[in-house]
Scaffold this motif. Structure first.
Motif, mmCIF file in Angstrom:
data_model
loop_
_atom_site.group_PDB
_atom_site.id
_atom_site.type_symbol
_atom_site.label_atom_id
_atom_site.label_comp_id
_atom_site.label_asym_id
_atom_site.label_seq_id
_atom_site.Cartn_x
_atom_site.Cartn_y
_atom_site.Cartn_z
ATOM 1 N N GLN A 196 -12.885 37.382 -80.316
ATOM 2 C CA GLN A 196 -14.247 37.842 -80.563
ATOM 3 C C GLN A 196 -14.259 38.685 -81.834
ATOM 4 N N PRO A 197 -15.263 38.514 -82.705
ATOM 5 C CA PRO A 197 -15.337 39.311 -83.935
ATOM 6 C C PRO A 197 -15.859 40.714 -83.669
ATOM 7 N N GLY A 198 -15.287 41.697 -84.374
ATOM 8 C CA GLY A 198 -15.724 43.080 -84.212
ATOM 9 C C GLY A 198 -15.557 43.876 -85.488
ATOM 10 N N ARG A 199 -16.305 44.979 -85.566
ATOM 11 C CA ARG A 199 -16.210 45.883 -86.716
ATOM 12 C C ARG A 199 -16.437 47.315 -86.243
ATOM 13 N N VAL A 200 -15.675 48.245 -86.794
ATOM 14 C CA VAL A 200 -15.848 49.672 -86.538
ATOM 15 C C VAL A 200 -16.845 50.216 -87.552
ATOM 16 N N GLY A 298 -26.584 49.322 -77.949
ATOM 17 C CA GLY A 298 -27.643 48.559 -78.582
ATOM 18 C C GLY A 298 -27.305 47.080 -78.532
ATOM 19 N N LEU A 299 -28.265 46.247 -78.139
ATOM 20 C CA LEU A 299 -28.062 44.800 -78.043
ATOM 21 C C LEU A 299 -29.193 44.100 -78.784
ATOM 22 N N CYS A 300 -28.848 43.374 -79.847
ATOM 23 C CA CYS A 300 -29.816 42.600 -80.623
ATOM 24 C C CYS A 300 -29.351 41.150 -80.631
ATOM 25 N N ASP A 301 -30.067 40.291 -79.914
ATOM 26 C CA ASP A 301 -29.637 38.897 -79.717
ATOM 27 C C ASP A 301 -28.219 38.900 -79.160
ATOM 28 N N ASN A 302 -27.221 38.407 -79.912
ATOM 29 C CA ASN A 302 -25.842 38.384 -79.409
ATOM 30 C C ASN A 302 -24.951 39.439 -80.061
ATOM 31 N N TRP A 303 -25.547 40.324 -80.810
ATOM 32 C CA TRP A 303 -24.807 41.423 -81.453
ATOM 33 C C TRP A 303 -24.956 42.680 -80.619
ATOM 34 N N CYS A 304 -23.866 43.443 -80.516
ATOM 35 C CA CYS A 304 -23.883 44.641 -79.682
ATOM 36 C C CYS A 304 -23.170 45.778 -80.404
ATOM 37 N N ALA A 328 -20.569 38.326 -80.320
ATOM 38 C CA ALA A 328 -20.001 37.214 -79.567
ATOM 39 C C ALA A 328 -20.901 36.913 -78.372
ATOM 40 N N THR A 329 -21.167 35.631 -78.142
ATOM 41 C CA THR A 329 -22.083 35.230 -77.081
ATOM 42 C C THR A 329 -21.569 35.621 -75.707
ATOM 43 N N ASP A 330 -20.277 35.406 -75.442
ATOM 44 C CA ASP A 330 -19.752 35.711 -74.113
ATOM 45 C C ASP A 330 -19.815 37.204 -73.817
ATOM 46 N N SER A 332 -21.908 39.408 -75.265
ATOM 47 C CA SER A 332 -23.311 39.822 -75.160
ATOM 48 C C SER A 332 -23.885 39.460 -73.797
ATOM 49 N N SER A 333 -23.392 38.393 -73.174
ATOM 50 C CA SER A 333 -23.842 38.033 -71.827
ATOM 51 C C SER A 333 -23.446 39.104 -70.825
ATOM 52 N N ASP A 334 -22.236 39.668 -70.983
ATOM 53 C CA ASP A 334 -21.797 40.749 -70.097
ATOM 54 C C ASP A 334 -22.672 41.993 -70.286
ATOM 55 N N VAL A 335 -22.986 42.303 -71.545
ATOM 56 C CA VAL A 335 -23.819 43.470 -71.833
ATOM 57 C C VAL A 335 -25.232 43.256 -71.292
ATOM 58 N N ALA A 336 -25.770 42.050 -71.469
ATOM 59 C CA ALA A 336 -27.110 41.754 -70.970
ATOM 60 C C ALA A 336 -27.156 41.873 -69.448
ATOM 61 N N GLN A 337 -26.092 41.448 -68.771
ATOM 62 C CA GLN A 337 -26.051 41.571 -67.315
ATOM 63 C C GLN A 337 -26.062 43.032 -66.887
ATOM 64 N N LEU A 338 -25.336 43.880 -67.631
ATOM 65 C CA LEU A 338 -25.361 45.319 -67.353
ATOM 66 C C LEU A 338 -26.778 45.865 -67.507
ATOM 67 N N PHE A 339 -27.458 45.497 -68.592
ATOM 68 C CA PHE A 339 -28.839 45.941 -68.793
ATOM 69 C C PHE A 339 -29.729 45.471 -67.646
ATOM 70 N N GLU A 340 -29.622 44.201 -67.262
ATOM 71 C CA GLU A 340 -30.473 43.667 -66.200
ATOM 72 C C GLU A 340 -30.262 44.429 -64.900
ATOM 73 N N THR A 341 -29.009 44.757 -64.595
ATOM 74 C CA THR A 341 -28.710 45.541 -63.393
ATOM 75 C C THR A 341 -29.367 46.909 -63.465
ATOM 76 N N ASP A 342 -29.306 47.529 -64.638
ATOM 77 C CA ASP A 342 -29.894 48.865 -64.804
ATOM 78 C C ASP A 342 -31.423 48.824 -64.828
ATOM 79 N N PHE A 343 -32.000 47.784 -65.440
ATOM 80 C CA PHE A 343 -33.459 47.647 -65.408
ATOM 81 C C PHE A 343 -33.954 47.558 -63.961
ATOM 82 N N ALA A 344 -33.177 46.854 -63.119
ATOM 83 C CA ALA A 344 -33.584 46.674 -61.722
ATOM 84 C C ALA A 344 -33.562 47.989 -60.951
ATOM 85 N N GLN A 345 -32.825 48.977 -61.457
ATOM 86 C CA GLN A 345 -32.752 50.283 -60.803
ATOM 87 C C GLN A 345 -33.600 51.321 -61.541
ATOM 88 N N SER A 346 -34.548 50.834 -62.317
ATOM 89 C CA SER A 346 -35.387 51.701 -63.131
ATOM 90 C C SER A 346 -36.854 51.505 -62.776
#
Length: 384
Positions: A196-200, A298-304, A328-330, A332-346
């Motif tokens: 997966q590509p990354g940058r500091v 922060g999540l913008c499309d598939n960038w995090c 990376a798409t894979d 970002s899917s994990d991050v999106a799932q975390l957000f969805e879980t948290d939205f459901a508890q909000s």
């Protein structure tokens, strides 16, 4: 493959990395402690918040055990953020040969200089594995007698060539704080295929604004979603403007912010002063209910982007911060799932509901906003 310096960003993107989300203290603290126990050559630890207690004692035990295996340990703590570290704990670390330094020791006769804090969070072992996110060493993230009350936090486990950039960031900050460079053995960079590509990306007050610049650029180019969670939402005007512009353009734009539980309630009240304009322009706002949400993502499309930066005006003006970007798409899917879980508890704050809030709530928002403005005016006046 060494990173090259460029004018805009200190570090380049690297392919061949591997990133893993670790959610909440009961998950990430054991993994981090296990990594320290596996250390063979060196451990680097850079933190803002450190308070003596159950969590900190476990980490001190692990660092002392590493020293007894002849592992070199460098520990860089912010002087203000570590005020809660007891003298006995400091003495124990030093007695065991831990290289302990405190960033920018407080000097109230130099008030303006003392505002500059090291807000970064980093654990790095053997140039092999690193961790970053929003956590410090505090029982707030894993209370021994009240696990349901732990702050909701995320740490990122990092492997691959970007670990070398995290090491370089640490060495630069250590040298500026102590005057000496850490003596670390050379080690081989790891690459993963597929990876997966990354940058500091770094922030250092007004002199370096990589985190904010990268986030605004990605928001402007987002076509599907912009999701942001932060515990302290006092954003710059430019950030607010881009959020509203993209929401009006049809991009799914959401904020996940603290609800009734916060370590600084007045900041939450001040943040709510921005709600009306954002809601009116189509930004969706969710307030997290179960616990205090302290994550910074922060999540913008598939960038995090994940790290220490709250993306608030105070951070951007004074603090040293560091984030890890991943595209990376894979992942970002994990991050999106975390957000969805948290939205459901909000609770989602709608514009119609917001217009019906009480006079007392409006008064708290007004007072908190004026307090933020007053603090900024005092600091600017002191600087002049």
């Amino acid at each position: 493959m060494p990173s090259r310096h460029n004018k805009t960003y200190r570090f380049d993107w690297h392919a061949g990395c591997r990133f893993s989300l670790l959610i909440d203290g009961q998950r990430f603290f054991p993994v981090m402690l296990d990594a320290i126990e596996q250390a063979k050559t060196f451990v680097l630890l850079e933190l803002y918040l450190v308070e003596s207690g159950h969590v900190t004692r476990r980490f001190i035990d692990a660092l002392v055990a590493a020293r007894q295996r002849d592992v070199t340990v460098y520990l860089l703590l912010d002087d203000y953020g570590s005020q809660g570290l007891a003298l006995l704990d400091r003495e124990r670390l030093l007695a065991q040969g831990v290289q302990l330094r405190f960033y920018n020791p407080l000097n109230y006769r130099q008030f303006y200089r003392s505002l500059r804090r090291d807000h970064r969070k980093l654990l790095l072992i053997d140039n092999r594995i690193a961790f970053t996110g929003g956590a410090g060493l505090s029982d707030a993230f894993e209370p021994p007698f009240n696990p349901e009350g732990a702050w909701h936090e995320v740490m990122l486990q990092i492997e691959g060539p970007v670990v070398t950039d995290w090491m370089r960031q640490f060495c630069t900050t250590w040298q500026s704080s102590s005057g000496n460079s850490p003596e670390l053995p050379a080690s081989q960079e790891q690459y993963f295929t597929p990876g997966q590509p990354g940058r500091v990306v770094l922030s250092a007050g007004l002199s370096r604004q990589e985190i904010k610049r990268a986030f605004i650029t990605r928001m402007r180019n987002a076509g599907q979603r912009i999701w942001l969670t932060t515990p302290y939402f006092i954003p710059a005007r430019k950030v607010r403007r881009v959020l509203t512009q993209r929401a009006r353009a049809g991009v799914d734009t959401r904020l996940l912010l603290p609800g009734p539980i916060s370590d600084h309630p007045w900041v939450s009240h001040a943040a709510r002063g921005f709600y009306h304009r954002l809601l009116r322009n189509g930004v969706r706002i969710f307030e997290y209910q179960p616990r205090f949400v302290h994550a910074k993502i922060g999540l913008c499309d598939n960038w995090c982007t994940i790290g220490s930066s709250n993306l608030d005006r105070w951070n951007q003006r004074w603090n040293l911060d560091a984030n890890q970007e991943v595209d990376a798409t894979d992942f970002s899917s994990d991050v999106a799932q975390l957000f969805e879980t948290d939205f459901a508890q909000s609770i989602e704050i709608t514009l119609s509901h917001w217009r019906k809030r009480s006079t007392m709530q409006r008064l708290r928002e007004w007072l908190a906003a004026r307090l933020v403005m007053l603090i900024e005016l005092v600091i600017r006046g002191y600087r002049k």
